[in-house]
Design a protein around this motif. Structure first.
Motif, PDB file in Angstrom:
ATOM      1  N   GLY A  74       0.782  -1.227   0.000  1.00 60.21           N
ATOM      2  CA  GLY A  74       0.000   0.000   0.000  1.00 60.21           C
ATOM      3  C   GLY A  74       0.811   1.273   0.000  1.00 60.21           C
ATOM      4  N   TYR A  75       2.107   1.192  -0.377  1.00 61.00           N
ATOM      5  CA  TYR A  75       2.903   2.405  -0.524  1.00 61.00           C
ATOM      6  C   TYR A  75       2.653   2.985  -1.921  1.00 61.00           C
ATOM      7  N   THR A  76       3.597   3.689  -2.467  1.00 63.17           N
ATOM      8  CA  THR A  76       3.384   4.342  -3.752  1.00 63.17           C
ATOM      9  C   THR A  76       4.569   4.112  -4.683  1.00 63.17           C
ATOM     10  N   HIS A  77       4.463   4.674  -5.882  1.00 62.19           N
ATOM     11  CA  HIS A  77       5.566   4.588  -6.835  1.00 62.19           C
ATOM     12  C   HIS A  77       6.763   5.419  -6.400  1.00 62.19           C
ATOM     13  N   ALA A  78       6.592   6.310  -5.444  1.00 60.74           N
ATOM     14  CA  ALA A  78       7.739   7.042  -4.911  1.00 60.74           C
ATOM     15  C   ALA A  78       8.681   6.084  -4.188  1.00 60.74           C
ATOM     16  N   GLU A  79       8.117   5.116  -3.471  1.00 60.36           N
ATOM     17  CA  GLU A  79       8.947   4.097  -2.809  1.00 60.36           C
ATOM     18  C   GLU A  79       9.486   3.099  -3.832  1.00 60.36           C
ATOM     19  N   VAL A 230      -0.006   2.540 -18.672  1.00 56.19           N
ATOM     20  CA  VAL A 230       1.144   1.640 -18.602  1.00 56.19           C
ATOM     21  C   VAL A 230       2.401   2.314 -19.140  1.00 56.19           C
ATOM     22  N   LEU A 231       2.272   3.014 -20.260  1.00 64.18           N
ATOM     23  CA  LEU A 231       3.431   3.662 -20.867  1.00 64.18           C
ATOM     24  C   LEU A 231       3.977   4.782 -19.978  1.00 64.18           C
ATOM     25  N   ASP A 232       3.084   5.563 -19.374  1.00 65.82           N
ATOM     26  CA  ASP A 232       3.556   6.613 -18.474  1.00 65.82           C
ATOM     27  C   ASP A 232       4.258   6.005 -17.251  1.00 65.82           C
ATOM     28  N   ALA A 233       3.666   4.965 -16.675  1.00 66.98           N
ATOM     29  CA  ALA A 233       4.309   4.298 -15.534  1.00 66.98           C
ATOM     30  C   ALA A 233       5.649   3.706 -15.945  1.00 66.98           C
ATOM     31  N   GLY A 234       5.702   3.135 -17.139  1.00 68.94           N
ATOM     32  CA  GLY A 234       6.948   2.570 -17.632  1.00 68.94           C
ATOM     33  C   GLY A 234       8.019   3.627 -17.841  1.00 68.94           C
ATOM     34  N   ARG A 235       7.624   4.775 -18.389  1.00 69.95           N
ATOM     35  CA  ARG A 235       8.593   5.861 -18.585  1.00 69.95           C
ATOM     36  C   ARG A 235       9.156   6.344 -17.253  1.00 69.95           C
ATOM     37  N   VAL A 236       8.294   6.480 -16.260  1.00 69.60           N
ATOM     38  CA  VAL A 236       8.737   6.938 -14.946  1.00 69.60           C
ATOM     39  C   VAL A 236       9.660   5.906 -14.306  1.00 69.60           C
ATOM     40  N   ALA A 237       9.291   4.639 -14.396  1.00 72.69           N
ATOM     41  CA  ALA A 237      10.110   3.579 -13.807  1.00 72.69           C
ATOM     42  C   ALA A 237      11.469   3.481 -14.498  1.00 72.69           C
ATOM     43  N   LEU A 238      11.460   3.567 -15.822  1.00 73.26           N
ATOM     44  CA  LEU A 238      12.709   3.478 -16.563  1.00 73.26           C
ATOM     45  C   LEU A 238      13.614   4.663 -16.249  1.00 73.26           C
ATOM     46  N   ALA A 239      13.006   5.834 -16.040  1.00 73.07           N
ATOM     47  CA  ALA A 239      13.783   7.014 -15.662  1.00 73.07           C
ATOM     48  C   ALA A 239      14.518   6.767 -14.345  1.00 73.07           C
ATOM     49  N   ALA A 294       8.644  13.125 -11.372  1.00 71.89           N
ATOM     50  CA  ALA A 294       7.756  12.246 -12.129  1.00 71.89           C
ATOM     51  C   ALA A 294       7.232  11.109 -11.255  1.00 71.89           C
ATOM     52  N   SER A 295       8.096  10.541 -10.407  1.00 69.88           N
ATOM     53  CA  SER A 295       7.649   9.480  -9.503  1.00 69.88           C
ATOM     54  C   SER A 295       6.599   9.999  -8.531  1.00 69.88           C
ATOM     55  N   ALA A 296       6.779  11.228  -8.054  1.00 67.97           N
ATOM     56  CA  ALA A 296       5.796  11.828  -7.153  1.00 67.97           C
ATOM     57  C   ALA A 296       4.472  12.066  -7.873  1.00 67.97           C
ATOM     58  N   CYS A 297       4.533  12.493  -9.125  1.00 71.49           N
ATOM     59  CA  CYS A 297       3.300  12.691  -9.905  1.00 71.49           C
ATOM     60  C   CYS A 297       2.569  11.370 -10.116  1.00 71.49           C
ATOM     61  N   LEU A 298       3.326  10.302 -10.379  1.00 74.83           N
ATOM     62  CA  LEU A 298       2.708   8.993 -10.545  1.00 74.83           C
ATOM     63  C   LEU A 298       2.112   8.515  -9.229  1.00 74.83           C
ATOM     64  N   ALA A 299       2.824   8.734  -8.132  1.00 75.93           N
ATOM     65  CA  ALA A 299       2.318   8.325  -6.816  1.00 75.93           C
ATOM     66  C   ALA A 299       1.032   9.061  -6.481  1.00 75.93           C
ATOM     67  N   ALA A 300       0.970  10.355  -6.840  1.00 86.26           N
ATOM     68  CA  ALA A 300      -0.207  11.162  -6.517  1.00 86.26           C
ATOM     69  C   ALA A 300      -1.286  11.089  -7.587  1.00 86.26           C
ATOM     70  N   ARG A 301      -0.986  10.411  -8.721  1.00 87.17           N
ATOM     71  CA  ARG A 301      -1.920  10.310  -9.845  1.00 87.17           C
ATOM     72  C   ARG A 301      -2.364  11.699 -10.303  1.00 87.17           C
ATOM     73  N   ARG A 302      -1.395  12.571 -10.459  1.00 90.91           N
ATOM     74  CA  ARG A 302      -1.681  13.933 -10.889  1.00 90.91           C
ATOM     75  C   ARG A 302      -2.046  13.981 -12.366  1.00 90.91           C
ATOM     76  N   PRO A 303      -2.884  14.919 -12.766  1.00 85.47           N
ATOM     77  CA  PRO A 303      -3.268  15.023 -14.181  1.00 85.47           C
ATOM     78  C   PRO A 303      -2.107  15.418 -15.088  1.00 85.47           C
ATOM     79  N   ASP A 304      -1.065  16.036 -14.531  1.00 81.37           N
ATOM     80  CA  ASP A 304       0.084  16.410 -15.363  1.00 81.37           C
ATOM     81  C   ASP A 304       1.134  15.301 -15.425  1.00 81.37           C
ATOM     82  N   LEU A 305       0.761  14.084 -15.045  1.00 81.98           N
ATOM     83  CA  LEU A 305       1.692  12.959 -15.110  1.00 81.98           C
ATOM     84  C   LEU A 305       2.259  12.759 -16.514  1.00 81.98           C
ATOM     85  N   PRO A 306       1.462  12.799 -17.595  1.00 84.07           N
ATOM     86  CA  PRO A 306       2.052  12.580 -18.926  1.00 84.07           C
ATOM     87  C   PRO A 306       3.196  13.549 -19.238  1.00 84.07           C
TER      88      PRO A 306
END
Length: 377
Positions: A74-79, A230-239, A294-306
């Motif tokens: 239950g953590y986030t993509h920041a972790e 998936v692609l946005d999450a992948g870009r953030v993870a790869l970064a 970007a990881s924080a944006c993904l964790a927060a599911r912000r609209p500016d994630l892309p």
């Protein structure tokens, strides 16, 4: 939904993340030295299963970004980004990116509780490996109703970890529209052929379906939305992985030029070498900042994630390319030998550009998202 401006901890190195980083660095230093990485990549499955189980069970990496309702922490993509940065630092060949990030995000984006309950607990515990097909690259797969349910026919190519993954999440054309399907492949109806790729630590495969049983995930017509997530999450993870790899290249090069001598001086004392290392440091630290955001944006599911994901892809892809180039060149003659670990990093950096695109590709996408395409800004 968490708001980034209301939770600045998403951008900070909290005590929990610092401890996670320290534990992972100790574990991965012991188990993923250059020779060990080569041996793992050359093994039948392509990674160390004991290390995989340890990362999942003892440290809980696989479940970091999985909701507790589905067996995660239950953590986030920041972790999770902390873990990916550390695995990227040593080129750990375990399929965390396809399993935890790509397949995990596909299931969550599908919004199908039944599918998530079936597949996500196994991902979070490390019991299952998984990947996506037809999302990173175009595929020709159709789904039809058989006497016992849905079956898949067709082909998907360059599927990450496609040869060995326990679960395939496949984008396929169905009579009621394109939709996502989960398939537990068997040899009788799913032929999987390993591709010879540049990076031996990141396997890919061609997958051919000949009536493979599958279960739908989500509703018809959701594939574009799922693929975008998936692609946005992948870009953030790869970064995040690229930040780790770039940091290793910088550290290893700095150590080498501090000890290698010419004309009675360490080559790191030459002004030209200092300038190159300074430029590299600026690139790596800039990439680290953009990746964290970007990881924080993904964790927060912000609209500016892309936009954040595209910016991270631009900065981190280019930093990794620069870091691996300097890793080879500043090591001189030894850096050009295959036996030197620099080549593993060069191959990872170049091969990753085929997964989601080059820095220039991401730059064009970012320009489009910002409305700058064609303006010459």
């Amino acid at each position: 939904m968490v708001r980034l401006d209301a939770d600045p901890a998403l951008l900070l190195e909290t005590e929990e993340r610092r401890q996670l980083r320290m534990v992972l660095r100790d574990v991965l230093t012991d188990s993923c030295g250059p020779g060990q990485v080569r041996d793992q990549a050359a093994s039948p499955r392509g990674f160390d299963r004991a290390l995989w189980d340890r990362l999942a069970g003892e440290i809980g990496v696989h479940g970091l970004a999985v909701p507790e309702a589905y067996g995660g922490a239950g953590y986030t993509h920041a972790e999770l980004a902390v873990a990916l940065e550390e695995t990227g630092r040593v080129l750990c060949p375990a399929p965390l990116l396809p399993t935890v990030v790509l397949a995990g995000e596909a299931l969550l984006a599908g919004g199908d509780p039944r599918a998530s309950e079936r597949w996500l607990p196994g991902i979070a515990s490390g019991a299952r490996t998984a990947t996506v097909a037809g999302i990173l690259h175009p595929a020709d797969v159709t789904a039809e109703r058989g006497p016992d349910g849905w079956v898949l026919r067709g082909e998907a190519d360059f599927v990450p970890d496609g040869e060995g993954a326990d679960v395939l999440l496949v984008a396929a054309r169905a009579p009621d529209g394109e939709r996502l399907f989960a398939c537990a492949p068997d040899a009788a109806t799913c032929r999987r052929t390993a591709r010879r790729v540049l990076d031996p630590t990141r396997r890919q495969a061609q997958v051919r379906f000949t009536g493979a049983a599958a279960d739908p995930v989500g509703e018809p017509g959701q594939v574009p939305v799922i693929a975008a997530a998936v692609l946005d999450a992948g870009r953030v993870a790869l970064a995040a992985e690229h930040v780790g790899g770039s940091a290793h290249a910088l550290d290893a090069t700095l150590d080498y030029v501090s000890h290698r001598t010419q004309f009675g001086r360490a080559i790191g004392s030459f002004q030209a070498v200092k300038h190159r290392l300074a430029d590299l440091l600026v690139a790596v630290e800039g990439a680290r900042s953009v990746s964290s955001y970007a990881s924080a944006c993904l964790a927060a599911r912000r609209p500016d994630l892309p936009v954040a994901a595209a910016a991270a892809a631009v900065a981190c892809t280019r930093a990794y390319r620069l870091a691996t180039t300097e890793y080879v060149q500043l090591h001189g003659g030894i850096g050009f030998t295959w036996e030197h670990p620099a080549h593993l990093y060069v191959r990872r950096a170049r091969a990753d550009e085929a997964l989601f695109g080059t820095g220039d590709d991401h730059g064009l996408r970012l320009a489009g998202l910002l409305g700058l395409a064609g303006r010459g800004d």
